[in-house]
Scaffold this motif. Structure first.
Motif, mmCIF file in Angstrom:
data_model
loop_
_atom_site.group_PDB
_atom_site.id
_atom_site.type_symbol
_atom_site.label_atom_id
_atom_site.label_comp_id
_atom_site.label_asym_id
_atom_site.label_seq_id
_atom_site.Cartn_x
_atom_site.Cartn_y
_atom_site.Cartn_z
ATOM 1 N N LEU A 1 3.510 5.747 9.809
ATOM 2 C CA LEU A 1 2.994 4.549 10.480
ATOM 3 C C LEU A 1 4.069 3.862 11.313
ATOM 4 N N GLY A 2 5.276 3.802 10.766
ATOM 5 C CA GLY A 2 6.377 3.177 11.497
ATOM 6 C C GLY A 2 6.638 3.859 12.832
ATOM 7 N N PHE A 3 6.706 5.185 12.799
ATOM 8 C CA PHE A 3 6.965 5.911 14.046
ATOM 9 C C PHE A 3 5.758 5.893 14.974
ATOM 10 N N ALA A 4 4.564 6.078 14.427
ATOM 11 C CA ALA A 4 3.365 6.189 15.263
ATOM 12 C C ALA A 4 2.986 4.884 15.943
ATOM 13 N N PHE A 5 3.168 3.767 15.245
ATOM 14 C CA PHE A 5 2.661 2.497 15.773
ATOM 15 C C PHE A 5 3.743 1.495 16.158
ATOM 16 N N HIS A 6 4.997 1.751 15.758
ATOM 17 C CA HIS A 6 6.077 0.809 16.083
ATOM 18 C C HIS A 6 7.362 1.526 16.506
ATOM 19 N N GLY A 7 7.277 2.810 16.814
ATOM 20 C CA GLY A 7 8.457 3.615 17.119
ATOM 21 C C GLY A 7 9.095 3.307 18.462
ATOM 22 N N PRO A 8 10.109 4.087 18.792
ATOM 23 C CA PRO A 8 10.903 3.835 19.997
ATOM 24 C C PRO A 8 10.100 3.685 21.284
ATOM 25 N N SER A 9 8.971 4.364 21.403
ATOM 26 C CA SER A 9 8.185 4.247 22.634
ATOM 27 C C SER A 9 7.587 2.845 22.806
ATOM 28 N N HIS A 10 7.568 2.051 21.751
ATOM 29 C CA HIS A 10 6.991 0.702 21.810
ATOM 30 C C HIS A 10 8.039 -0.393 22.059
ATOM 31 N N TRP A 11 9.319 -0.062 21.924
ATOM 32 C CA TRP A 11 10.368 -1.080 21.962
ATOM 33 C C TRP A 11 10.562 -1.696 23.337
ATOM 34 N N ALA A 12 10.406 -0.915 24.384
ATOM 35 C CA ALA A 12 10.651 -1.444 25.731
ATOM 36 C C ALA A 12 9.634 -2.527 26.085
ATOM 37 N N ALA A 13 8.402 -2.338 25.663
ATOM 38 C CA ALA A 13 7.351 -3.303 25.994
ATOM 39 C C ALA A 13 7.425 -4.559 25.134
ATOM 40 N N ASN A 14 7.966 -4.435 23.918
ATOM 41 C CA ASN A 14 7.992 -5.572 23.010
ATOM 42 C C ASN A 14 9.134 -5.384 22.019
ATOM 43 N N GLN A 15 10.172 -6.185 22.151
ATOM 44 C CA GLN A 15 11.343 -6.061 21.283
ATOM 45 C C GLN A 15 11.012 -6.319 19.813
ATOM 46 N N ALA A 16 9.968 -7.074 19.533
ATOM 47 C CA ALA A 16 9.577 -7.333 18.141
ATOM 48 C C ALA A 16 9.154 -6.040 17.438
ATOM 49 N N GLU A 17 8.714 -5.063 18.203
ATOM 50 C CA GLU A 17 8.310 -3.787 17.607
ATOM 51 C C GLU A 17 9.472 -3.120 16.874
ATOM 52 N N PHE A 18 10.691 -3.321 17.357
ATOM 53 C CA PHE A 18 11.859 -2.755 16.674
ATOM 54 C C PHE A 18 11.972 -3.338 15.272
ATOM 55 N N GLY A 19 11.757 -4.623 15.134
ATOM 56 C CA GLY A 19 11.782 -5.261 13.821
ATOM 57 C C GLY A 19 10.703 -4.721 12.908
ATOM 58 N N PHE A 20 9.501 -4.533 13.445
ATOM 59 C CA PHE A 20 8.407 -3.960 12.655
ATOM 60 C C PHE A 20 8.765 -2.543 12.198
ATOM 61 N N PHE A 21 9.391 -1.802 13.112
ATOM 62 C CA PHE A 21 9.814 -0.434 12.816
ATOM 63 C C PHE A 21 10.818 -0.421 11.661
ATOM 64 N N VAL A 22 11.828 -1.262 11.732
ATOM 65 C CA VAL A 22 12.865 -1.318 10.703
ATOM 66 C C VAL A 22 12.274 -1.754 9.365
ATOM 67 N N ASP A 23 11.327 -2.685 9.385
ATOM 68 C CA ASP A 23 10.688 -3.137 8.144
ATOM 69 C C ASP A 23 10.040 -1.980 7.387
ATOM 70 N N HIS A 24 9.525 -1.014 8.098
ATOM 71 C CA HIS A 24 8.920 0.141 7.438
ATOM 72 C C HIS A 24 9.961 0.898 6.606
ATOM 73 N N PHE A 25 11.200 0.944 7.087
ATOM 74 C CA PHE A 25 12.238 1.669 6.352
ATOM 75 C C PHE A 25 12.632 0.959 5.066
ATOM 76 N N THR A 26 12.621 -0.357 5.052
ATOM 77 C CA THR A 26 12.913 -1.055 3.802
ATOM 78 C C THR A 26 11.802 -0.799 2.786
ATOM 79 N N PHE A 27 10.573 -0.746 3.241
ATOM 80 C CA PHE A 27 9.450 -0.442 2.360
ATOM 81 C C PHE A 27 9.563 0.992 1.844
ATOM 82 N N VAL A 28 9.908 1.930 2.721
ATOM 83 C CA VAL A 28 10.091 3.328 2.323
ATOM 84 C C VAL A 28 11.200 3.427 1.272
ATOM 85 N N ALA A 29 12.281 2.693 1.459
ATOM 86 C CA ALA A 29 13.377 2.729 0.481
ATOM 87 C C ALA A 29 12.892 2.290 -0.897
ATOM 88 N N GLY A 30 12.112 1.232 -0.946
ATOM 89 C CA GLY A 30 11.564 0.775 -2.224
ATOM 90 C C GLY A 30 10.632 1.798 -2.842
#
Length: 144
Positions: A94-123
């Motif tokens: 989900l992180g890559f498909a809906f908030h991955g690098p292709s989304h960052w240029a249009a909306n910088q907040a997407e990078f934050g959403f992307f990173v949040d997925h990794f903290t959830f994955v770690a847990g």
């Protein structure tokens, strides 16, 4: 001597509580996701279609059913480690498909959403490795 047998009664109580609270948090996150899907499966399908996936309604229903199963596994402890691994893979996708690098240029907040997925994955990976705990946990499908 394992860590579990080396714990004092006070440590055992707080770790048991922490594990149960963590399981409830995992279940609550997926329960919220599935409630939103069931509330408007068409909107979910639209979001999936906008990301370029085929068969968006079918995929929305598949996601909803997966999330129901994950909620049940996290609440009961049944197949817990397997469910946590599946959930980790799902969240990473989900992180890559809906908030991955292709989304960052249009909306910088997407990078934050992307990173949040990794903290959830770690847990989820930590939970998969350590299991559902000893309390209120069905021992079905245990990896150990």
């Amino acid at each position: 001597m394992t860590l579990e047998t080396a714990q004092s009664p006070a440590q055992s109580s707080w770790t048991t509580a922490a594990i149960l609270i963590g399981r409830l948090i995992f279940a609550a996150v997926f329960l919220m996701a599935v409630v939103f899907k069931f509330a408007d499966i068409g909107a979910t399908a639209g979001y999936i279609a906008a990301a370029g996936f085929p068969f968006p309604l079918f995929l929305a229903w598949c996601a909803a059913l997966l999330e129901v199963v994950l909620v049940l596994c996290f609440l009961t402890g049944a197949f817990f480690s397997w469910a946590a691994l599946v959930a980790a893979a799902y969240v990473l996708f989900l992180g890559f498909a809906f908030h991955g690098p292709s989304h960052w240029a249009a909306n910088q907040a997407e990078f934050g959403f992307f990173v949040d997925h990794f903290t959830f994955v770690a847990g989820l990976l930590f939970a998969a490795a350590h299991g559902p705990g000893r309390v209120l946990a069905l021992r079905l499908g245990s990896m150990s």
